[in-house]
Design a protein around this motif. Sequence first.
Motif, PDB file in Angstrom:
ATOM      1  N   LEU A   1       9.466 -17.587   2.477  1.00 32.72           N
ATOM      2  CA  LEU A   1       8.200 -16.382   1.880  1.00 32.72           C
ATOM      3  C   LEU A   1       9.035 -14.707   2.780  1.00 32.72           C
ATOM      4  N   HIS A   2       9.694 -14.066   2.053  1.00 25.61           N
ATOM      5  CA  HIS A   2       9.910 -13.078   2.461  1.00 25.61           C
ATOM      6  C   HIS A   2       9.831 -12.217   1.672  1.00 25.61           C
ATOM      7  N   SER A   3       8.826 -12.183   0.523  1.00 30.33           N
ATOM      8  CA  SER A   3       8.120 -10.750   0.286  1.00 30.33           C
ATOM      9  C   SER A   3       7.082 -10.737   0.957  1.00 30.33           C
ATOM     10  N   PRO A   4       6.453  -8.791   1.547  1.00 28.42           N
ATOM     11  CA  PRO A   4       5.450  -8.792   2.144  1.00 28.42           C
ATOM     12  C   PRO A   4       4.507  -8.987   1.295  1.00 28.42           C
ATOM     13  N   ALA A   5       3.875  -8.869  -0.327  1.00 37.55           N
ATOM     14  CA  ALA A   5       3.211  -9.615  -1.159  1.00 37.55           C
ATOM     15  C   ALA A   5       3.348 -10.625  -1.511  1.00 37.55           C
ATOM     16  N   ASP A   6       3.674 -11.733  -0.767  1.00 35.48           N
ATOM     17  CA  ASP A   6       3.262 -13.667  -0.686  1.00 35.48           C
ATOM     18  C   ASP A   6       2.090 -12.854   0.685  1.00 35.48           C
ATOM     19  N   TYR A   7       2.396 -12.299   1.716  1.00 40.13           N
ATOM     20  CA  TYR A   7       1.597 -11.973   3.047  1.00 40.13           C
ATOM     21  C   TYR A   7       0.214 -11.460   2.776  1.00 40.13           C
ATOM     22  N   ALA A   8       0.113 -10.337   1.638  1.00 41.95           N
ATOM     23  CA  ALA A   8      -0.319  -9.879   1.584  1.00 41.95           C
ATOM     24  C   ALA A   8      -1.842 -10.183   0.418  1.00 41.95           C
ATOM     25  N   LYS A   9      -0.503 -11.283  -0.671  1.00 42.37           N
ATOM     26  CA  LYS A   9      -2.336 -12.230  -0.718  1.00 42.37           C
ATOM     27  C   LYS A   9      -3.232 -13.074  -0.373  1.00 42.37           C
ATOM     28  N   ARG A  10      -2.089 -13.629   0.389  1.00 42.91           N
ATOM     29  CA  ARG A  10      -2.961 -14.494   1.964  1.00 42.91           C
ATOM     30  C   ARG A  10      -3.528 -14.080   2.654  1.00 42.91           C
ATOM     31  N   LEU A  11      -3.331 -12.579   2.791  1.00 41.77           N
ATOM     32  CA  LEU A  11      -4.279 -11.928   3.849  1.00 41.77           C
ATOM     33  C   LEU A  11      -5.713 -11.097   3.167  1.00 41.77           C
ATOM     34  N   HIS A  12      -5.848 -11.669   1.433  1.00 43.20           N
ATOM     35  CA  HIS A  12      -6.926 -10.333   0.751  1.00 43.20           C
ATOM     36  C   HIS A  12      -6.300  -9.161   1.107  1.00 43.20           C
ATOM     37  N   VAL A  13      -5.028  -8.559   0.444  1.00 42.53           N
ATOM     38  CA  VAL A  13      -5.000  -7.356   1.134  1.00 42.53           C
ATOM     39  C   VAL A  13      -4.091  -6.432  -0.202  1.00 42.53           C
ATOM     40  N   THR A  14      -4.068  -5.543  -0.451  1.00 39.51           N
ATOM     41  CA  THR A  14      -3.123  -5.323  -1.544  1.00 39.51           C
ATOM     42  C   THR A  14      -2.021  -4.622  -0.248  1.00 39.51           C
ATOM     43  N   PRO A  15      -0.287  -4.886  -1.050  1.00 44.16           N
ATOM     44  CA  PRO A  15       0.895  -4.604   0.031  1.00 44.16           C
ATOM     45  C   PRO A  15       0.698  -3.600   0.655  1.00 44.16           C
ATOM     46  N   LYS A  16       0.056  -2.673  -0.431  1.00 48.04           N
ATOM     47  CA  LYS A  16       0.426  -0.928  -0.155  1.00 48.04           C
ATOM     48  C   LYS A  16      -1.132  -1.560   1.282  1.00 48.04           C
ATOM     49  N   THR A  17      -1.726  -2.028   1.165  1.00 50.34           N
ATOM     50  CA  THR A  17      -2.459  -1.902   2.663  1.00 50.34           C
ATOM     51  C   THR A  17      -2.160  -1.974   4.011  1.00 50.34           C
ATOM     52  N   LEU A  18      -0.839  -3.504   3.767  1.00 56.73           N
ATOM     53  CA  LEU A  18      -0.614  -4.029   4.545  1.00 56.73           C
ATOM     54  C   LEU A  18       0.370  -3.329   5.375  1.00 56.73           C
ATOM     55  N   GLY A  19       1.109  -2.823   4.381  1.00 51.69           N
ATOM     56  CA  GLY A  19       1.890  -2.239   4.672  1.00 51.69           C
ATOM     57  C   GLY A  19       1.422  -0.322   5.795  1.00 51.69           C
ATOM     58  N   ARG A  20       0.090  -0.626   5.059  1.00 50.53           N
ATOM     59  CA  ARG A  20      -0.470   1.254   5.849  1.00 50.53           C
ATOM     60  C   ARG A  20      -0.998   0.521   7.365  1.00 50.53           C
ATOM     61  N   ILE A  21      -1.279  -0.766   7.762  1.00 47.37           N
ATOM     62  CA  ILE A  21      -2.048  -1.182   8.282  1.00 47.37           C
ATOM     63  C   ILE A  21      -0.484  -1.599   9.783  1.00 47.37           C
ATOM     64  N   VAL A  22       0.344  -1.981   8.936  1.00 44.34           N
ATOM     65  CA  VAL A  22       1.816  -2.678  10.067  1.00 44.34           C
ATOM     66  C   VAL A  22       2.261  -1.228  10.334  1.00 44.34           C
ATOM     67  N   ARG A  23       2.134   0.089   9.704  1.00 43.67           N
ATOM     68  CA  ARG A  23       3.158   1.046  10.365  1.00 43.67           C
ATOM     69  C   ARG A  23       2.227   1.578  11.188  1.00 43.67           C
ATOM     70  N   ASP A  24       0.650   1.756  10.960  1.00 42.11           N
ATOM     71  CA  ASP A  24       0.368   2.717  12.252  1.00 42.11           C
ATOM     72  C   ASP A  24      -0.372   1.896  13.716  1.00 42.11           C
ATOM     73  N   HIS A  25       0.319   0.400  12.888  1.00 45.63           N
ATOM     74  CA  HIS A  25      -0.327   0.224  14.175  1.00 45.63           C
ATOM     75  C   HIS A  25       0.601  -0.828  15.368  1.00 45.63           C
ATOM     76  N   LEU A  26       2.102  -0.751  14.380  1.00 49.25           N
ATOM     77  CA  LEU A  26       3.433  -1.548  14.616  1.00 49.25           C
ATOM     78  C   LEU A  26       4.636  -0.404  14.666  1.00 49.25           C
ATOM     79  N   GLY A  27       4.372   0.805  13.596  1.00 45.90           N
ATOM     80  CA  GLY A  27       5.289   1.765  13.819  1.00 45.90           C
ATOM     81  C   GLY A  27       6.933   0.607  12.881  1.00 45.90           C
ATOM     82  N   THR A  28       6.583  -0.601  12.440  1.00 48.70           N
ATOM     83  CA  THR A  28       7.288  -0.584  10.785  1.00 48.70           C
ATOM     84  C   THR A  28       6.539  -1.256  10.059  1.00 48.70           C
TER      85      THR A  28
END
Length: 312
Positions: free
Chosen positions: A199-226
């Motif tokens: 699995l290479h798409s962030p959307a695949d992981y967002a789906k499994r985490l029950h969040v939107t890709p945008k929300t996942l991106g924000r969490i990763v950016r805010d906490h990990l800087g990437t």
Amino acid sequence: MSKRNIGNLYDPRQGDQAIRMESLRLPCKPTEPPRTNYFSIYFIESGSGSFWADASKFYLHPNSLLFFVPYQHIRFAPTRSVHGELIQFHANFLCVETFHAEVGCSGILFNDPYGAPVVTLDEHARSEVLGLVERIRNEQGREELAFGEVMLAYLKVLLILATRLKTPQAAACGPGLADLRHPVLAQLRDLIEANYQTLHSPADYAKRLHVTPKTLGRIVRDHLGTTPSDLIRNRILIHAKWQLLHTLKSVKEISREVGFSDELYFSRLFKKATGYSPTFFRDFETEIRGGSNLSMLSSHAPILRSGGASDS
């Protein structure tokens, strides 16, 4: 293969030293150190600003240690000039890739895509680091009997000290655990570890985490800087580099192993991340290591430390 073709890469055939140390001075302007095949430890004594390890952004603070892996793209943007020391060593001196059982730092100090490559030093730890740095410098300058073995001993102590500081319970903790303050991040780490080869798409992981890709991106950016994409890509590259260094699998086979049917696409991805093609990376490192790196058994190249598993 001439020196001019390999830039700043360590090459013992050219008389390069497998460990080197120099004073660090970074002015208040963006600076990009040349890519190198050394592991790099930056001891920041003073200064402030930002730095990037590949696409991940972090902050510079006095009294800290920064850790970078070979071939990594590094960029500094100091707001106050930085002073300190730089210690670099090649796997011919200390193979962090396979020597983790004794040193314990791979997946904690190096090769952790989920955490900051930073260790903050309190006054006591700063004093200890200063003492070790001075001893390494003195051995390097004197070159007396068995000076290499003595430098190696001091370097191991430095790495063990930093590992203890970053993860006080390193034996029980996975890499970056102290940095994963948001519950989604720990789940994301586990999902990537289980699925990065397919699995290479962030959307695949967002789906499994029950969040939107945008929300996942924000969490990763805010906490990990990437970004989630960079977390996945970095994990793929850790696996690919292990296989290139320690097995005889073809580039095509490794490409398919990490989920890319197009070998050329994988090669472009690898070169963008390291500055060199997979073939050059393998051939050059194998040549300067005398082939000793190819004695390892093939493995899944996990970075999460559990039992006797191989580290990357």
